[in-house]
Design an enzyme around this catalytic site. Structure first.
Site, PDB file in Angstrom:
ATOM      1  N   GLU A  26      -2.369  -4.598  10.305  1.00  0.00           N
ATOM      2  CA  GLU A  26      -2.508  -3.386   9.589  1.00  0.00           C
ATOM      3  C   GLU A  26      -2.595  -3.668   7.981  1.00  0.00           C
ATOM      4  O   GLU A  26      -1.701  -4.360   7.560  1.00  0.00           O
ATOM      5  CB  GLU A  26      -1.193  -2.435   9.866  1.00  0.00           C
ATOM      6  CG  GLU A  26      -1.095  -1.925  11.363  1.00  0.00           C
ATOM      7  CD  GLU A  26       0.319  -1.472  11.576  1.00  0.00           C
ATOM      8  OE1 GLU A  26       1.143  -1.361  10.766  1.00  0.00           O
ATOM      9  OE2 GLU A  26       0.661  -1.599  12.881  1.00  0.00           O
ATOM     10  N   GLU A  57       1.041  -1.506  17.254  1.00  0.00           N
ATOM     11  CA  GLU A  57       1.504  -2.746  17.432  1.00  0.00           C
ATOM     12  C   GLU A  57       1.436  -3.481  18.890  1.00  0.00           C
ATOM     13  O   GLU A  57       0.979  -4.712  18.942  1.00  0.00           O
ATOM     14  CB  GLU A  57       2.927  -2.942  16.914  1.00  0.00           C
ATOM     15  CG  GLU A  57       3.398  -2.785  15.474  1.00  0.00           C
ATOM     16  CD  GLU A  57       3.126  -1.228  15.176  1.00  0.00           C
ATOM     17  OE1 GLU A  57       3.287  -0.961  13.771  1.00  0.00           O
ATOM     18  OE2 GLU A  57       3.300  -0.312  15.739  1.00  0.00           O
ATOM     19  N   PHE A  85       8.408  -3.790  18.023  1.00  0.00           N
ATOM     20  CA  PHE A  85       9.028  -3.554  19.299  1.00  0.00           C
ATOM     21  C   PHE A  85       7.836  -2.774  20.299  1.00  0.00           C
ATOM     22  O   PHE A  85       7.990  -2.946  21.596  1.00  0.00           O
ATOM     23  CB  PHE A  85      10.291  -2.551  19.349  1.00  0.00           C
ATOM     24  CG  PHE A  85      11.321  -3.560  18.559  1.00  0.00           C
ATOM     25  CD1 PHE A  85      11.884  -4.536  19.315  1.00  0.00           C
ATOM     26  CD2 PHE A  85      11.717  -3.475  17.162  1.00  0.00           C
ATOM     27  CE1 PHE A  85      12.945  -5.075  18.822  1.00  0.00           C
ATOM     28  CE2 PHE A  85      12.867  -4.119  16.821  1.00  0.00           C
ATOM     29  CZ  PHE A  85      13.251  -5.132  17.456  1.00  0.00           C
ATOM     30  N   HIS A 126      12.760  -1.225   7.463  1.00  0.00           N
ATOM     31  CA  HIS A 126      12.197  -2.089   6.933  1.00  0.00           C
ATOM     32  C   HIS A 126      12.835  -3.172   6.662  1.00  0.00           C
ATOM     33  O   HIS A 126      12.335  -4.053   5.765  1.00  0.00           O
ATOM     34  CB  HIS A 126      11.012  -1.515   5.734  1.00  0.00           C
ATOM     35  CG  HIS A 126      10.373  -0.508   5.875  1.00  0.00           C
ATOM     36  ND1 HIS A 126      10.707   0.994   6.138  1.00  0.00           N
ATOM     37  CD2 HIS A 126       8.989  -0.450   5.999  1.00  0.00           C
ATOM     38  CE1 HIS A 126       9.711   1.687   6.320  1.00  0.00           C
ATOM     39  NE2 HIS A 126       8.344   0.743   6.100  1.00  0.00           N
TER      40      HIS A 126
END
Length: 334
Positions: A26, A57, A85, A126
């Site tokens: 990304e 992801e 995840f 984050h």
């Protein structure tokens, strides 16, 4: 170079050296990544070698697995480790098992790299440190550098490795240590954020720890940002601590750990991830199993708390000298 520049150099070296290497994620292409680790590489190598991926992801990891099986050497970026995840099943059920399920006929030479840990006031989404999840996965190697020289050498070694490697980059030291790490000014002993890093190709072996400070009184096991916390604490408290930078947690250099603990007779394990079932528990068990008759005190863990990562209280959550110092002194009293 600082760590960002060193990681960028590792990409540059391998993209230029091996046409099978591709890098994507990304914002990793045109923009060069949120932290600029891949900056300038798309312009130099083109959109088929360095490119952007959707915010998916699971798709990023799955695509990397397919690329690796096809014969490429993908370096996939997950923008923050907190968002890895959705790709968890792909890593656990596919990437880590393919060599075993094909009896060695196929391998997956891929790297998944991601910024991890606290240090930017990113709060709960984050700032997490999920390394223990991946240390528990058979077939996955897990690398966490603490300085620019190691970061470049380990990333090149990871790209050249025939098996999947999780490469976690401690974002708090991307640009080097700063005073906010600690509970008092650290200028006298903070390491320079830049380090001597060769321009060309070199590797740091995966699975080999480094003794970054020799000592006789107690062994401190750390990795990533916590290596700097351990060094700063030993310096300001005047403790004769031997600090070991694990560099990689899987495979683990248990020989270096064992040699050090048998010399000092005491051990403190330091990591920023939550305490329960963190990798420190595995380290504590290994030290107890292998060094029991040499220990003069119980193995102690200094870690993050068993709570979601806070935003406004980040410095209190993050283990620093204010918590590590008393732990070292307590171990030395036993």
């Amino acid at each position: 170079m600082n760590m960002i520049e060193a990681l960028n150099s590792a990409h540059d070296v391998m993209l230029g050296r091996d046409e099978a290497v591709v890098a994507f994620g990304e914002d990793a292409g045109y923009f060069g990544g949120v932290f600029r680790v891949t900056a300038g590489l798309q312009k130099k190598y083109g959109k088929t070698r360095v490119f952007d991926a959707p915010i998916a992801e699971g798709g990023i990891v799955g695509t990397a697995i397919g690329m690796a099986l096809y014969g490429l050497k993908p370096v996939a970026e997950i923008q923050f480790a907190d968002y890895i995840f959705p790709g968890f099943d792909q890593i656990f059920s596919e990437a880590g098992r393919i060599r075993y399920r094909t009896a060695g006929e196929w391998s997956v030479p891929m790297v998944i790299r991601s910024p991890y840990g606290g240090g930017i006031f990113g709060g709960q989404t984050h700032s997490q440190s999920p390394e223990a999840f991946f240390a528990h996965m058979p077939g996955i190697k897990t690398v966490i550098p603490s300085n620019p020289y190691d970061a470049k050498g380990l990333l090149i070694a990871a790209i050249e490795d025939p098996d999947p490697v999780l490469f976690f980059e401690p974002k708090r030291i991307y640009n080097g240590p700063f005073d906010g790490y600690y509970d008092r000014p650290v200028t006298p002993w903070a390491r320079d954020p830049r380090a001597e890093v060769p321009e060309g190709h070199y590797t740091v072996p995966i699975g080999k720890a480094a003794v970054v400070r020799e000592g006789e009184a107690v062994t401190v096991l750390a990795y990533g940002t916590m290596v700097h916390v351990a060094l700063a604490t030993a310096a300001v408290e005047g403790i004769d601590a031997e600090v070991i930078d694990l560099r990689t947690i899987v495979p683990l250099d248990i020989g270096t750990i064992e040699q050090s603990v048998k010399k000092t007779g005491r051990c403190v394990v330091l990591h920023e991830a939550t305490r329960t079932a963190g990798f420190g528990a595995e380290l504590s068990a290994l030290v107890q199993e292998r060094c029991f008759y040499h220990l003069e005190a119980p193995v102690v863990r200094v870690t993050g708390y068993d709570t979601p990562y806070p935003h406004s209280m980040e410095w209190d959550y993050f283990p620093g000298p204010a918590r590590l110092g008393p732990a070292l002194k307590a171990v030395l009293k036993d």
